[in-house]
Structure formats: structure tokens, C-alpha cells
Design an enzyme around this catalytic site. Structure first.
Site, PDB file in Angstrom:
ATOM      1  N   VAL A 188     -10.619  -8.399   3.303  1.00  0.00           N
ATOM      2  CA  VAL A 188     -10.934  -9.546   2.445  1.00  0.00           C
ATOM      3  C   VAL A 188      -9.616  -9.812   1.724  1.00  0.00           C
ATOM      4  O   VAL A 188      -9.259  -9.116   0.782  1.00  0.00           O
ATOM      5  CB  VAL A 188     -12.093  -9.252   1.478  1.00  0.00           C
ATOM      6  CG1 VAL A 188     -12.327 -10.426   0.542  1.00  0.00           C
ATOM      7  CG2 VAL A 188     -13.366  -8.928   2.262  1.00  0.00           C
ATOM      8  N   PRO A 189      -8.848 -10.804   2.196  1.00  0.00           N
ATOM      9  CA  PRO A 189      -7.408 -10.896   1.926  1.00  0.00           C
ATOM     10  C   PRO A 189      -7.003 -11.391   0.542  1.00  0.00           C
ATOM     11  O   PRO A 189      -6.429 -12.466   0.381  1.00  0.00           O
ATOM     12  CB  PRO A 189      -6.935 -11.857   3.019  1.00  0.00           C
ATOM     13  CG  PRO A 189      -8.113 -12.761   3.217  1.00  0.00           C
ATOM     14  CD  PRO A 189      -9.320 -11.873   3.068  1.00  0.00           C
ATOM     15  N   CYS A 190      -7.226 -10.570  -0.477  1.00  0.00           N
ATOM     16  CA  CYS A 190      -6.834 -10.965  -1.836  1.00  0.00           C
ATOM     17  C   CYS A 190      -5.316 -11.095  -1.965  1.00  0.00           C
ATOM     18  O   CYS A 190      -4.834 -11.747  -2.892  1.00  0.00           O
ATOM     19  CB  CYS A 190      -7.410 -10.008  -2.874  1.00  0.00           C
ATOM     20  SG  CYS A 190      -7.118  -8.279  -2.576  1.00  0.00           S
ATOM     21  N   HIS A 191      -4.570 -10.546  -1.020  1.00  0.00           N
ATOM     22  CA  HIS A 191      -3.111 -10.724  -1.047  1.00  0.00           C
ATOM     23  C   HIS A 191      -2.719 -12.184  -0.797  1.00  0.00           C
ATOM     24  O   HIS A 191      -1.602 -12.580  -1.113  1.00  0.00           O
ATOM     25  CB  HIS A 191      -2.431  -9.798  -0.029  1.00  0.00           C
ATOM     26  CG  HIS A 191      -2.840 -10.037   1.392  1.00  0.00           C
ATOM     27  ND1 HIS A 191      -3.993  -9.487   1.928  1.00  0.00           N
ATOM     28  CD2 HIS A 191      -2.267 -10.756   2.381  1.00  0.00           C
ATOM     29  CE1 HIS A 191      -4.102  -9.862   3.193  1.00  0.00           C
ATOM     30  NE2 HIS A 191      -3.060 -10.631   3.487  1.00  0.00           N
ATOM     31  N   ARG A 192      -3.635 -12.987  -0.273  1.00  0.00           N
ATOM     32  CA  ARG A 192      -3.351 -14.405   0.003  1.00  0.00           C
ATOM     33  C   ARG A 192      -3.566 -15.298  -1.215  1.00  0.00           C
ATOM     34  O   ARG A 192      -3.393 -16.506  -1.118  1.00  0.00           O
ATOM     35  CB  ARG A 192      -4.225 -14.888   1.161  1.00  0.00           C
ATOM     36  CG  ARG A 192      -3.915 -14.197   2.472  1.00  0.00           C
ATOM     37  CD  ARG A 192      -4.797 -14.696   3.590  1.00  0.00           C
ATOM     38  NE  ARG A 192      -4.632 -13.844   4.765  1.00  0.00           N
ATOM     39  CZ  ARG A 192      -5.544 -13.672   5.698  1.00  0.00           C
ATOM     40  NH1 ARG A 192      -6.698 -14.319   5.623  1.00  0.00           N
ATOM     41  NH2 ARG A 192      -5.322 -12.870   6.714  1.00  0.00           N
TER      42      ARG A 192
END
Length: 191
Positions: A154-158
Site C-alpha cells: 500500500v504505497p504510502c511512499h507515493r
């Protein structure tokens, strides 16, 4: 981690070596439940204690979703996977249920992030708040990112700051830079 789980859940775990360091993965029969950064011995021990509490039992040797997650993460870091398909277990998300039993704010934000923000793209905190119908909630989106039990998948880095800054990241800013570089959002580091 949600300590108010209604029942015991079978779960399994493993540590996966990756280019951003060891990740602790935990899965239930429902799906991948946790991706933990910096899984050294001390962090792993502490996280496993919390997982035993959250799931109400000792881990089992293997759960199929765990092997799927490890395979998909390995392919992601090798550049061969852009979309994760492993089922997700949202039970460790804080703030997952509203008073009516419907998904709470954090889960709505994380689900929108997982489905609407594609590999190689970035989104601002405010834009993500707008996408979930909460236009004044940019700071709350930041808190939801901090509660994400499934980073990378779940790409919270984006999620980045609206002023063009990189924003924060629970795995550390260097890890966030490396993930964004892997996806082509930022240039690869020179050294």
C-alpha cells in the site's frame, strides 16, 4: 495494531531481505497484514510480541498469502512487478472502522492509495484527501500514512508534500527516496 480483534486468527511471518533492508512480513488466512521496515533482531522480536497480542495466538508455520507476498515483493524490487495482487488483511490498520461499522478514514485513505495511485506516480496529501471526499483533511491523510501497516504494497511512499518536498515516511526518508527512484519518480542516487 488493533488490540480489539474479535477472534483469534491464524498467522505466519518471515523476514525478507530487500534492497531497502530486511522487511518483516506477516499474513493471515485473509491476506497480507503487515510489512515492517528495519526488521533486525530487536525490531522483529518486538513486532512479533505485538502480533501475538493482536492475533491472540502463536504463529503457524506457513500461510499461502505470505509466500505470495514475498514473491511479489521480490519481483517488485527486481523491477518485474508494478501491481501487487496479494490479498490484504486490513485488521491491523488503526482507525479502520467508523461508528457504523463502515471503513474508517484511515482505511478509506489507504484503500484509495492502493487502488488509485499507480506505480511511477506520486500524489499530494491534499489530493488524496480530496479523492476520499474529505477536502480539509490533508494532515489526517499524513496520519493515515503513518498508520499504514502495509507500506510498499500500500504505497504510502507515493504520497508527497504539495510544495514539491518529499514529505515524511515511517521507513525513513532515504528509504522513501529509494522506492521513488526504483519507480522512476526520482532519479537514481549517484552513489
Amino acid at each position: 495494531m488493533n488490540a480489539e480483534r474479535d477472534q483469534q486468527a491464524d498467522w505466519a511471518w518471515r523476514v525478507l531481505d530487500t534492497p531497502i533492508g530486511p522487511l518483516l512480513l506477516a499474513a493471515t488466512r485473509e491476506g497480507l497484514a503487515l510489512v515492517g521496515f528495519h526488521a533486525d533482531e530487536r525490531t522483529t522480536h518486538r513486532t512479533l510480541s505485538r502480533l501475538r497480542q493482536a492475533f491472540g495466538r502463536e504463529p503457524v508455520p506457513e500461510i499461502p498469502h505470505l509466500a505470495t507476498a514475498a514473491d511479489e515483493l521480490t519481483r517488485y524490487f527486481d523491477g518485474g512487478l508494478r501491481t501487487f495482487t496479494v490479498p490484504l488483511d486490513w485488521s491491523l490498520s488503526s482507525g479502520t472502522s467508523g461508528s457504523s461499522g463502515s471503513p474508517g478514514f484511515n482505511e478509506r485513505v489507504l484503500r484509495a492509495l492502493a487502488t488509485d495511485v499507480a506505480y511511477g506516480t506520486a500524489v499530494g496529501y491534499q489530493d488524496l484527501a480530496d479523492r476520499v471526499g474529505e477536502p480539509g483533511a490533508a494532515r489526517a491523510v499524513g496520519a493515515a500514512m503513518g498508520s499504514n501497516p502495509l507500506p510498499v504494497v500500500v504505497p504510502c511512499h507515493r504520497v508527497v508534500a504539495s510544495d514539491g518536498g518529499i514529505g515524511g515516511f515511517g521507513g525513513g526518508l532515504e528509504t522513501k527516496r529509494r522506492l521513488l527512484a526504483l519507480e522512476g519518480v526520482l532519479p537514481q542516487p549517484l552513489f
